[in-house]
Design a protein around this motif. Structure first.
Motif, PDB file in Angstrom:
ATOM      1  N   GLU A  88       0.848  -1.196   0.000  1.00  0.00           N
ATOM      2  CA  GLU A  88       0.000   0.000   0.000  1.00  0.00           C
ATOM      3  C   GLU A  88       0.885   1.248   0.000  1.00  0.00           C
ATOM      4  OE1 GLU A  88      -3.524   2.258  -0.028  1.00  0.00           O
ATOM      5  OE2 GLU A  88      -3.189   0.111  -0.370  1.00  0.00           O
TER       6      GLU A  88
ATOM      7  N   PHE B 172      -2.616   5.761  -0.081  1.00  0.00           N
ATOM      8  CA  PHE B 172      -3.385   5.692   1.161  1.00  0.00           C
ATOM      9  C   PHE B 172      -3.757   7.076   1.689  1.00  0.00           C
ATOM     10  CE2 PHE B 172      -3.620   5.482   5.824  1.00  0.00           C
ATOM     11  CZ  PHE B 172      -4.636   4.543   5.970  1.00  0.00           C
TER      12      PHE B 172
ATOM     13  N   LYS C  38      -7.269   8.374   1.326  1.00  0.00           N
ATOM     14  CA  LYS C  38      -8.233   7.571   2.078  1.00  0.00           C
ATOM     15  C   LYS C  38      -8.303   8.019   3.538  1.00  0.00           C
ATOM     16  CE  LYS C  38      -7.272   3.656  -0.966  1.00  0.00           C
ATOM     17  NZ  LYS C  38      -6.643   2.314  -1.097  1.00  0.00           N
TER      18      LYS C  38
ATOM     19  N   ILE D 291     -10.822   1.343   8.916  1.00  0.00           N
ATOM     20  CA  ILE D 291     -10.068   1.296   7.662  1.00  0.00           C
ATOM     21  C   ILE D 291     -10.119  -0.103   7.052  1.00  0.00           C
ATOM     22  CG2 ILE D 291      -7.733   1.470   6.703  1.00  0.00           C
ATOM     23  CD1 ILE D 291      -7.284   3.789   8.672  1.00  0.00           C
TER      24      ILE D 291
ATOM     25  N   ARG E  26     -13.684  -0.481   5.565  1.00  0.00           N
ATOM     26  CA  ARG E  26     -14.007   0.353   4.411  1.00  0.00           C
ATOM     27  C   ARG E  26     -13.073   0.101   3.222  1.00  0.00           C
ATOM     28  NH1 ARG E  26     -15.211   6.640   5.310  1.00  0.00           N
ATOM     29  NH2 ARG E  26     -16.727   5.631   6.695  1.00  0.00           N
ATOM     30  N   TYR E  27     -11.774  -0.082   3.487  1.00  0.00           N
ATOM     31  CA  TYR E  27     -10.794  -0.181   2.385  1.00  0.00           C
ATOM     32  C   TYR E  27     -10.076  -1.526   2.326  1.00  0.00           C
ATOM     33  CZ  TYR E  27     -11.426   4.873   2.772  1.00  0.00           C
ATOM     34  OH  TYR E  27     -11.954   6.133   2.857  1.00  0.00           O
ATOM     35  N   ASN E  28     -10.371  -2.417   3.284  1.00  0.00           N
ATOM     36  CA  ASN E  28      -9.715  -3.723   3.357  1.00  0.00           C
ATOM     37  C   ASN E  28      -8.185  -3.576   3.439  1.00  0.00           C
ATOM     38  OD1 ASN E  28      -9.724  -6.529   3.537  1.00  0.00           O
ATOM     39  ND2 ASN E  28      -9.421  -6.780   1.333  1.00  0.00           N
ATOM     40  N   ILE E  29      -7.726  -2.634   4.263  1.00  0.00           N
ATOM     41  CA  ILE E  29      -6.291  -2.413   4.469  1.00  0.00           C
ATOM     42  C   ILE E  29      -5.992  -2.598   5.952  1.00  0.00           C
ATOM     43  CG2 ILE E  29      -4.403  -0.743   4.326  1.00  0.00           C
ATOM     44  CD1 ILE E  29      -5.926   0.638   2.081  1.00  0.00           C
TER      45      ILE E  29
END
Length: 868
Positions: free
Chosen positions: A335, A340, A343, A382, A385-388
């Motif tokens: 990432e 990032f 985001k 996080i 919402r963002y799969n991070i």
């Protein structure tokens, strides 16, 4: 039907959400009251809230009861989400403060009470958990009066035996009411309502929300005693929250403070595409919403929490609470940080206290938070919402800075065809007051639009202090003088002058480092109080004498955030799990270990060119930089500070008159001179390159009380920090270096040609030893008809610029081209040039650093010659 917006606030575990469920059930809005422990609470609908059993985000519920309609806003109770709670306060008509009968007034309750006072919100108190053993109305009332307000009075109905005593206590809250009560023996309902509305009387109710005891009675009296505000007909709204629904739509939560709003209406340049009335997870679409109601709007992309809309546009509700910790965001390897960053900035719209900061040099993101629990919530959000999967580095304390004395700051910005001058007074303010701004300038001296512009520039930036680079606070900054040019002043000119004036004032002041502190309440078994007091003392805590409460010893006071660390674990160990430490952010106080912190930060204010205190002046068509400690000698406005007070009226006039030639109204057109006048121009620009003899603020702190303060650095490390290789380029601003090196400056005062030749000789030897590609640039742009002249001397190029081209322009252009080929360093002490070349990708080196390198090389050459 009258509509009331109220919020429920409490310290964690006081039963706030349970009371919310009870009120909704009593009003018939719920068929069954949910429970936090059973994870079925109506308002705790976020997965992590149900897992942890705490409220994280504020929630909304709509219901009607006793002839009035209500919007209930449930707020977080955990200290880590205090800022989320504070944002809701800006839209409340009234508040309900829930207090646990067993816990009493804890540190977070005191913080909430201060906030309610700050926002002038009428407040009811509901003492919960009265069903627990040992709960006493008399004891809790006594504690509330002593620790919060003496006008907190237990409410009594007219038919009760306590009613007469209640009336007597209420009558003492206001002289007018007292006179009426003495005359009539009764207090009217309207008088009680007015006392509550004006925060002169705080009614207390008792019950158990879990067992639904006292809840319905409270709701009935709450509806009877609360008065609906009067709203204006003109549209006005206050935004208190930004969120996103499950589909990713951006929601702007607001309360209408006046008028009405309909779908497809414009707010500024944006159109309202939808109006939602939420109650728990569900919402109802509406075409119109009226004053007093809370809604979520779709279609608005640029709104921010706290800002006003409509007739309130331009106003903003700031936060009293401040984050105390900063964390570095650790991203997974796949990432990229630049991917990032947008985001986390999107999430910071919803949680603005994150205060996202990105370091271009370190390629890292730092965010500000209230504590560890908030980091877990952010990770979960996080990931969802963002799969991070992110992590956080070790938390760092967020320090602040202020000043201990009044100073005047000067800022002047006058490159060619630009002009602005500002003088500010910086005064220390009461601790915790933040920054305030004012003006004392007559409209005859500076137009009101320019004054407003300067004030807006003062408010728009977070200024760095000069000890650690931390934000400044607790100051009043007043505009005392300003000047503009009829033709050449532009908006950005006053921004530059204002920023420089603030910084220049800070450089002169006696700086003070501040650290965040907690209000703490420590409960331990009586036999452990000695150990607890010793620990608090070691951690630099301040506390009152211990109190005894229900067989436990209780300490209350303040303690630095930096000292607490993992003390809760230690407390649990030596009290065998019986000790309890509650903390809540309090305010900032003078740092207890300032020297240690300052040394750790290693911040040098004069090296921070993005926050420069220097000013830019113009003489004979050329701009030049004046160091901060010499700006007073060049300012066009009369100086208001101490120096001006010490000089006589005649001296002040002469000093002012001697600068008249370069003031507003003088001719600043291009001036072309002959070669015989170049020397005088260069001499007039010497101030831009003078060696700064004044000590830095960092060393002023370290050497306070000493008679001979040290300078920033008397020597440079003999190991050259970034050696130049044979394929690397070094661009040198010739005349800038001449007037920056003492040896050459003294020679230039006698003969500029000799100084120039001496520099060429030194750099030729340096280039020969290092083998780099060296380009030495001299200004010749004032020579009429001059053409660019490039001379090759050995392996060094000497450039004389053409007419109308400065060395700065040549270097900026050349560095941009050469960075494509290899490493480029530019040697200059001109702050503006340094910023320009930094943008081109070149490295910066000051005149002093180059001098150190040259002397180092000369020493090596001498050693080799001695050995031959």
């Amino acid at each position: 039907m009258e509509h009331i917006v109220f919020g429920i606030l409490a310290q964690v575990d006081a039963g706030k959400t349970t009371l919310s469920e009870g009120l909704l059930f009593s009003a018939g809005a719920l068929k069954k009251a949910g429970r936090v422990d059973k994870k079925d609470a109506f308002l705790d609908n976020y997965e992590l809230e149900r897992e942890r059993g705490i409220t994280i985000f504020s929630k909304q519920a709509e219901f009607s009861a006793y002839g009035k309609s209500f919007t209930l806003l449930d707020t977080p109770g955990h200290v880590d989400f205090s800022v989320e709670m504070e944002r809701v306060l800006s839209v409340l008509d009234v508040a309900i403060l829930v207090i646990s009968a067993s816990a009493g007034v804890q540190s977070q309750v005191s913080v909430i009470w201060k906030l309610l006072k700050h926002y002038s919100i009428p407040t009811y108190i509901f003492v919960n958990k009265m069903d627990q053993p040992g709960a006493s109305k008399e004891n809790i009332l006594k504690e509330l009066k002593e620790k919060l307000d003496s006008n907190i009075i237990g409410y009594a109905q007219s038919a009760s035996t306590e009613y007469n005593t209640f009336l007597e206590e209420v009558s003492l809250c206001d002289e007018t009411v007292l006179e009426s009560y003495m005359a009539e023996g009764e207090i009217k309902l309207s008088e009680i309502q007015e006392l509550i509305q004006n925060r002169k009387f705080f009614p207390v109710f008792f019950g158990s929300a879990l067992k639904n005891e006292g809840v319905e009675e409270f709701l009935e009296n709450f509806a009877k005693l609360t008065v609906c505000p009067v709203y204006k007909t003109e549209f006005a709204a206050r935004v208190f929250k930004i969120a996103r629904d499950t589909a990713g739509n951006r929601l702007t939560y607001m309360k209408l403070m006046g008028g009405s709003l309909s779908v497809r209406e414009m707010i500024g340049d944006e159109k309202v595409t939808g109006i939602r009335m939420y109650s728990g997870e569900k919402f109802e679409n509406r075409d119109t919403v009226k004053a007093g109601e809370v809604c979520a709007i779709t279609g608005l992309k640029n709104t921010k929490a706290g800002e006003g809309l409509g007739s309130l546009a331009g106003t903003r509700m700031g936060s009293v609470l401040r984050q105390v910790m900063s964390y570095r965001v650790e991203l997974p390897e796949n990432e990229p940080v630049h991917v990032f960053l947008p985001k986390i900035k999107e999430i910071s719209e919803e949680i603005p206290e994150l205060s996202v900061k990105y370091s271009e040099d370190k390629k890292e993101i730092n965010i500000s938070l209230m504590g560890e629990v908030q980091t877990e919530v952010l990770k979960h959000l996080i990931k969802e919402r963002y799969n991070i999967d992110i992590n956080f580095g070790e938390g760092h304390i967020l320090y602040k800075e202020t000043i201990a004395d009044t100073v005047y700051g000067e800022g002047h910005f006058e490159p060619l065809r630009h002009y602005a001058e500002v003088e500010l007074r910086l005064e220390p303010a009461e601790r915790g007051s933040g920054l305030s701004f004012a003006t004392e300038v007559s409209e005859d001296e500076l137009a009101i639009n320019y004054q407003k512009l300067i004030l807006s520039h003062l408010e728009e930036k977070e200024y760095k202090g000069v000890l650690t680079g931390s934000p400044i606070t607790d100051m009043k900054i007043t505009l005392v003088a300003g000047r503009a040019h009829l033709k050449h002043t532009e908006g950005g000119d006053f921004r530059q002058a204002t920023y420089r004036a603030v910084r220049q004032g800070l450089m002169q002041a006696r700086p003070v480092l501040l650290e965040p502190v907690y209000d703490f309440k420590l409960e331990v078994p009586e036999e452990a109080i000695g150990r607890a007091m010793t620990d608090m003392g070691k951690m630099n805590g301040n506390f009152a004498s211990p109190e005894n409460k229900s067989g436990k010893a209780v300490l209350t006071g303040k303690i630095p955030v930096s000292e607490v660390k993992d003390y809760a674990l230690e407390l649990r160990a030596y009290t065998k799990g019986e000790g309890l430490l509650s903390l809540s952010p309090s305010d900032y106080e003078v740092c207890h270990n300032a020297e240690e912190v300052i040394e750790r930060f290693q911040y040098y204010p004069e090296a921070d060119i993005e926050n420069t205190a220097d000013s830019v002046f113009c003489s004979h068509g050329a701009g030049f930089v004046v160091p901060w400690n010499e700006v007073i000698n060049y300012m066009h406005l009369p100086y208001f500070g101490k120096a001006a007070e010490e000089e006589s009226e005649e001296e002040a006039f002469l000093r002012y008159a001697n600068r008249a030639e370069s003031q507003v109204g003088s001719d600043r057109g291009e001036v072309f001179l002959g070669t015989d006048e170049i020397d005088s121009i260069l001499n007039s620009a010497v101030s831009s390159n003078k060696k700064r003899e004044a000590e830095t603020a960092r060393n002023r702190w370290k050497n306070r009380g000493k008679s001979e303060p040290e300078t920033v650095a008397n020597t440079v490390n003999s190991k050259i920090r970034s050696s130049i290789g044979k394929n690397d380029y070094l661009l040198v601003d010739g005349y800038n270096i001449v007037f920056a090196w003492e040896e050459l400056k003294e020679l230039a005062e006698i003969n500029i040609d000799s100084a120039r030749d001496k520099l060429i000789e030194k750099l030729a030897n340096y280039q020969g030893y290092k083998g780099c590609k060296l380009i030495l640039v001299f200004d010749a742009y004032k020579v009429r008809g001059g053409k660019e002249n490039i001379i090759k001397q050995g392996n060094m190029w000497i450039v004389y610029t053409k007419e109308a081209e400065t060395a700065d322009q040549y270097i900026a252009k050349t560095s941009l081209e050469l960075t494509k080929e290899g490493l480029v360093r530019v040697a200059t002490s001109d702050a503006l040039v340094q910023m320009i070349i930094f943008g081109s990708g070149a490295a910066r080196i000051s005149a002093r650093e180059l001098e150190a390198e040259v002397k180092y090389v000369e020493g090596l050459i001498s050693e080799k010659l001695d050995k031959m």
